[in-house]
Design an enzyme around this catalytic site. Structure first.
Site, PDB file in Angstrom:
ATOM      1  N   SER A 240     -35.888 -46.018  21.450  1.00 12.73           N
ATOM      2  CA  SER A 240     -36.196 -45.010  22.453  1.00 12.73           C
ATOM      3  C   SER A 240     -35.566 -45.401  23.782  1.00 12.73           C
ATOM      4  O   SER A 240     -35.117 -46.535  23.974  1.00 12.73           O
ATOM      5  CB  SER A 240     -37.720 -44.875  22.592  1.00 12.73           C
ATOM      6  N   CYS A 241     -35.532 -44.436  24.720  1.00 11.83           N
ATOM      7  CA  CYS A 241     -35.022 -44.693  26.068  1.00 11.83           C
ATOM      8  C   CYS A 241     -35.498 -43.556  26.955  1.00 11.83           C
ATOM      9  O   CYS A 241     -36.606 -43.051  26.775  1.00 11.83           O
ATOM     10  CB  CYS A 241     -33.503 -44.841  26.068  1.00 11.83           C
ATOM     11  N   GLY A 242     -34.676 -43.112  27.891  1.00  9.38           N
ATOM     12  CA  GLY A 242     -35.062 -42.012  28.744  1.00  9.38           C
ATOM     13  C   GLY A 242     -34.855 -40.655  28.101  1.00  9.38           C
ATOM     14  O   GLY A 242     -35.727 -39.787  28.132  1.00  9.38           O
TER      15      GLY A 242
END
Length: 285
Positions: A240-242
């Site tokens: 995951s990330c932004g």
């Protein structure tokens, strides 16, 4: 220096040697955060690697979604690639204007579609330019090319699957954002998002996987970074990330250390941080 692998990562030297190969296709996948006020297409038009096509991450997406640059339908992806003259039998090299940033997202998109003959350019356009390799501002000559796909659904996860994994612990969830965003110490760059992280996730900042010149660290240097962050590499991973861009850098890094059971949470924090009924943690993992 990259250990050249046309399925993951190739060096600028490799690309320079193969640039005139008839079945090579080069993609400029430069994308900038909205707050950077830079024009990726404008920079491409001003100068790019010879023959490169511009891959617009925001346009080649599911524009019915309110979330940014979500994966498009198979039909849209195939249609756009055909118009770009990218298809079956091509070796693809994708780069961006940051070094290694958004190019990994496009690498993952092709892998999700079952296309494995694609590599990220190690160090990207900055390294290419710094070494004096050719740059042009001409549009590429496009010839239609058919593309067949075989979508690998195990390589992408939705919010329901991530919520289950967070509770059950059967996956290790890895967040590529900066540590201060993971801890919830600073506001998110996108308005309306809560600060913090998915419960039971671990933090591996994508920049920690890169050298100062924007190239990717060796596999031998990469594995300890994941382990030091508490990432259990024996479990399948959700990344995951932004907004699903730098999570793909983690996917590329995992692929290079031989870990193939990884998937990207496409909605990432743009989705999880938006909805108040989804739990969040703050502080360190």
């Amino acid at each position: 220096m990259a250990s050249d692998d046309p399925k993951t990562l190739v060096s600028t030297t490799w690309l320079a040697d193969h640039l005139k190969d008839p079945d090579l296709r080069v993609l400029d996948a430069t994308w900038f955060m909205p707050n950077e006020a830079r024009d990726a297409k404008g920079e491409y038009d001003a100068g790019h690697i010879p023959g490169a096509r511009f891959f617009d991450i925001d346009e080649i997406s599911d524009q019915r979604s309110e979330l940014p640059h979500m994966m498009p339908s198979t039909e849209k992806f195939m249609s756009r690639m055909r118009k770009m003259g990218v298809g079956d039998g091509h070796q693809i090299v994708v780069y961006d204007g940051m070094g290694i940033f958004s190019a990994a997202r496009v690498w993952w998109m092709f892998r999700l579609m079952g296309k494995t003959d694609i590599a990220v350019l190690d160090g990207g356009f900055p390294k290419w330019q710094a070494e004096g390799h050719p740059v042009e501002d001409l549009p590429p000559v496009i010839r239609d090319r058919h593309m067949t796909t075989s979508r690998q659904n195990q390589m992408v996860k939705d919010v329901t699957q991530v919520a289950a994994a967070s509770k059950l612990g059967d996956y290790v969830i890895v967040d590529a954002r900066a540590p201060e965003r993971f801890r919830g110490d600073v506001p998110e760059p996108r308005e309306g998002l809560r600060a913090g992280h998915i419960p039971n996730s671990r933090n591996v900042f994508y920049r920690d996987l890169l050298n100062p010149d924007g190239t990717m660290k060796s596999p031998d240097a990469t594995r300890p970074i994941f382990e030091a962050a508490g990432v259990d590499l024996s479990k399948p991973a959700i990344l995951s990330c932004g907004s699903g861009v730098t999570a793909a850098i983690l996917a590329l890094a995992m692929e290079r250390i031989g870990k193939t059971d990884h998937a990207v949470y496409d909605g990432s924090w743009s989705e999880w941080g938006l909805f108040p009924d989804l739990p969040i943690y703050t502080g360190d993992a």
